[in-house]
Design a protein around this motif. Structure first.
Motif, PDB file in Angstrom:
ATOM      1  N   THR A  75       0.854  -1.284   0.007  1.00 28.24           N
ATOM      2  CA  THR A  75       0.062  -0.082   0.091  1.00 28.24           C
ATOM      3  C   THR A  75       0.802   1.160   0.092  1.00 28.24           C
ATOM      4  O   THR A  75       0.777   2.188  -0.733  1.00 28.24           O
ATOM      5  CB  THR A  75      -0.956  -0.195   1.279  1.00 28.24           C
ATOM      6  OG1 THR A  75      -1.793  -1.088   1.138  1.00 28.24           O
ATOM      7  CG2 THR A  75      -1.814   1.129   1.192  1.00 28.24           C
ATOM      8  N   LYS A  76       1.944   1.339   0.884  1.00 23.91           N
ATOM      9  CA  LYS A  76       2.910   2.311   0.851  1.00 23.91           C
ATOM     10  C   LYS A  76       3.598   2.625  -0.461  1.00 23.91           C
ATOM     11  O   LYS A  76       3.620   3.727  -1.246  1.00 23.91           O
ATOM     12  CB  LYS A  76       3.996   2.151   2.032  1.00 23.91           C
ATOM     13  CG  LYS A  76       3.642   2.899   3.236  1.00 23.91           C
ATOM     14  CD  LYS A  76       4.808   2.776   4.167  1.00 23.91           C
ATOM     15  CE  LYS A  76       4.408   3.438   5.605  1.00 23.91           C
ATOM     16  NZ  LYS A  76       5.499   3.603   6.437  1.00 23.91           N
ATOM     17  N   ALA A  77       3.800   1.409  -1.033  1.00 22.33           N
ATOM     18  CA  ALA A  77       4.557   1.422  -2.504  1.00 22.33           C
ATOM     19  C   ALA A  77       3.482   2.079  -3.304  1.00 22.33           C
ATOM     20  O   ALA A  77       4.291   2.879  -4.334  1.00 22.33           O
ATOM     21  CB  ALA A  77       5.118   0.220  -2.780  1.00 22.33           C
ATOM     22  N   ARG A  78       2.332   1.677  -3.289  1.00 22.37           N
ATOM     23  CA  ARG A  78       1.276   1.925  -4.466  1.00 22.37           C
ATOM     24  C   ARG A  78       1.187   3.596  -4.296  1.00 22.37           C
ATOM     25  O   ARG A  78       1.062   4.161  -5.240  1.00 22.37           O
ATOM     26  CB  ARG A  78       0.230   1.272  -4.370  1.00 22.37           C
ATOM     27  CG  ARG A  78      -1.004   1.613  -5.407  1.00 22.37           C
ATOM     28  CD  ARG A  78      -2.165   0.685  -5.040  1.00 22.37           C
ATOM     29  NE  ARG A  78      -2.052  -0.744  -4.952  1.00 22.37           N
ATOM     30  CZ  ARG A  78      -2.509  -1.279  -3.829  1.00 22.37           C
ATOM     31  NH1 ARG A  78      -3.035  -0.607  -2.855  1.00 22.37           N
ATOM     32  NH2 ARG A  78      -2.259  -2.612  -3.669  1.00 22.37           N
ATOM     33  N   ASN A  79       1.027   3.971  -3.023  1.00 17.74           N
ATOM     34  CA  ASN A  79       0.854   5.383  -2.706  1.00 17.74           C
ATOM     35  C   ASN A  79       1.733   6.275  -3.161  1.00 17.74           C
ATOM     36  O   ASN A  79       1.647   7.239  -3.665  1.00 17.74           O
ATOM     37  CB  ASN A  79       0.460   5.536  -1.250  1.00 17.74           C
ATOM     38  CG  ASN A  79      -0.791   5.042  -0.631  1.00 17.74           C
ATOM     39  OD1 ASN A  79      -1.752   4.834  -1.648  1.00 17.74           O
ATOM     40  ND2 ASN A  79      -1.079   4.805   0.407  1.00 17.74           N
ATOM     41  N   SER A  80       3.206   5.807  -2.906  1.00 14.49           N
ATOM     42  CA  SER A  80       4.374   6.534  -3.321  1.00 14.49           C
ATOM     43  C   SER A  80       4.440   6.566  -5.009  1.00 14.49           C
ATOM     44  O   SER A  80       4.727   7.793  -5.467  1.00 14.49           O
ATOM     45  CB  SER A  80       5.527   5.829  -2.838  1.00 14.49           C
ATOM     46  OG  SER A  80       6.881   6.501  -3.354  1.00 14.49           O
ATOM     47  N   ALA A  81       3.963   5.725  -5.522  1.00 16.85           N
ATOM     48  CA  ALA A  81       4.003   5.419  -6.980  1.00 16.85           C
ATOM     49  C   ALA A  81       3.095   6.609  -7.670  1.00 16.85           C
ATOM     50  O   ALA A  81       3.406   7.296  -8.854  1.00 16.85           O
ATOM     51  CB  ALA A  81       3.832   3.868  -7.448  1.00 16.85           C
ATOM     52  N   ILE A  82       1.910   6.466  -6.964  1.00 20.40           N
ATOM     53  CA  ILE A  82       0.727   7.360  -7.374  1.00 20.40           C
ATOM     54  C   ILE A  82       1.358   8.774  -7.048  1.00 20.40           C
ATOM     55  O   ILE A  82       0.856   9.648  -8.044  1.00 20.40           O
ATOM     56  CB  ILE A  82      -0.657   6.965  -6.619  1.00 20.40           C
ATOM     57  CG1 ILE A  82      -1.274   5.483  -7.045  1.00 20.40           C
ATOM     58  CG2 ILE A  82      -1.616   8.009  -6.793  1.00 20.40           C
ATOM     59  CD1 ILE A  82      -2.275   5.063  -6.345  1.00 20.40           C
ATOM     60  N   LYS A  83       1.594   9.186  -5.924  1.00 19.52           N
ATOM     61  CA  LYS A  83       2.124  10.479  -5.778  1.00 19.52           C
ATOM     62  C   LYS A  83       3.126  10.964  -6.877  1.00 19.52           C
ATOM     63  O   LYS A  83       3.050  12.061  -7.194  1.00 19.52           O
ATOM     64  CB  LYS A  83       2.606  10.774  -4.280  1.00 19.52           C
ATOM     65  CG  LYS A  83       1.634  10.885  -3.286  1.00 19.52           C
ATOM     66  CD  LYS A  83       2.473  10.984  -2.062  1.00 19.52           C
ATOM     67  CE  LYS A  83       1.530  10.963  -1.024  1.00 19.52           C
ATOM     68  NZ  LYS A  83       2.214  10.812   0.666  1.00 19.52           N
ATOM     69  N   ASN A  84       4.084  10.090  -7.317  1.00 18.69           N
ATOM     70  CA  ASN A  84       5.060  10.234  -8.319  1.00 18.69           C
ATOM     71  C   ASN A  84       4.489  10.532  -9.352  1.00 18.69           C
ATOM     72  O   ASN A  84       4.952  11.657 -10.144  1.00 18.69           O
ATOM     73  CB  ASN A  84       6.052   9.299  -8.277  1.00 18.69           C
ATOM     74  CG  ASN A  84       7.193   9.400  -9.119  1.00 18.69           C
ATOM     75  OD1 ASN A  84       7.423  10.134  -9.999  1.00 18.69           O
ATOM     76  ND2 ASN A  84       8.616   9.058  -8.694  1.00 18.69           N
ATOM     77  N   LEU A  85       3.674   9.581  -9.965  1.00 14.71           N
ATOM     78  CA  LEU A  85       2.819   9.649 -11.135  1.00 14.71           C
ATOM     79  C   LEU A  85       2.208  11.163 -11.241  1.00 14.71           C
ATOM     80  O   LEU A  85       2.217  11.847 -12.313  1.00 14.71           O
ATOM     81  CB  LEU A  85       1.852   8.811 -11.387  1.00 14.71           C
ATOM     82  CG  LEU A  85       1.122   8.598 -12.562  1.00 14.71           C
ATOM     83  CD1 LEU A  85       1.836   8.229 -13.916  1.00 14.71           C
ATOM     84  CD2 LEU A  85      -0.082   7.669 -12.493  1.00 14.71           C
ATOM     85  N   LEU A  86       1.601  11.447 -10.032  1.00  7.47           N
ATOM     86  CA  LEU A  86       0.650  12.629 -10.261  1.00  7.47           C
ATOM     87  C   LEU A  86       1.646  14.152 -10.253  1.00  7.47           C
ATOM     88  O   LEU A  86       1.065  14.915 -10.897  1.00  7.47           O
ATOM     89  CB  LEU A  86      -0.224  12.873  -8.609  1.00  7.47           C
ATOM     90  CG  LEU A  86      -1.431  11.948  -8.527  1.00  7.47           C
ATOM     91  CD1 LEU A  86      -2.117  12.178  -7.313  1.00  7.47           C
ATOM     92  CD2 LEU A  86      -2.334  12.408 -10.021  1.00  7.47           C
TER      93      LEU A  86
END
Length: 124
Positions: A75-86
């Motif tokens: 979940t943390k990894a996914r949230n980090s990837a989404i923040k980076n993408l955004l």
């Protein structure tokens, strides 16, 4: 995790992380056995070391083999990837990402997928 992390993973590194998240932990051989069109064992070991250096994996020893596990939960990894993408492509705005997903000229979403997304938004 710093500036590296899931947002900067290669396709192969993402495949390895998916395998390790799915299995919970894995040896280099187990990762190699689960990869599509797997590279050599030494290439898999090099990728695991790279992922460890990026802060994505940690290793321990079982008998004489290294066993790799996620350094951060999925979940943390996914949230980090989404923040980076955004921040990289959508000016930090989730609405810009959603608009891109719903763009009729560029969308790979089916009508039923769009309806599911609409329901998720309504439920929030």
């Amino acid at each position: 995790m710093g500036s590296s992390g899931e947002g900067q993973l290669s396709r192969r590194e993402r495949q390895i992380m998916d395998i390790i998240y799915r299995l919970g932990k894995a040896s280099a051989k187990e990762v190699q056995d689960n990869l599509p069109d797997p590279p050599s064992y030494s290439a898999v070991r090099a990728l695991l070391v790279t992922l460890e250096n990026k802060g994505m994996l940690i290793h321990g020893k079982e008998s004489r083999r290294y066993i790799y596990s996620p350094a951060i939960n999925e979940t943390k990894a996914r949230n980090s990837a989404i923040k980076n993408l955004l921040s990289t492509f959508f000016n930090g705005q989730p609405k810009n990402l959603v608009a891109a997903l719903l763009d009729e000229n560029d969308s790979t979403l089916s009508q039923s997928e769009i309806d599911e997304i609409r329901k998720m938004v309504d439920d929030k």
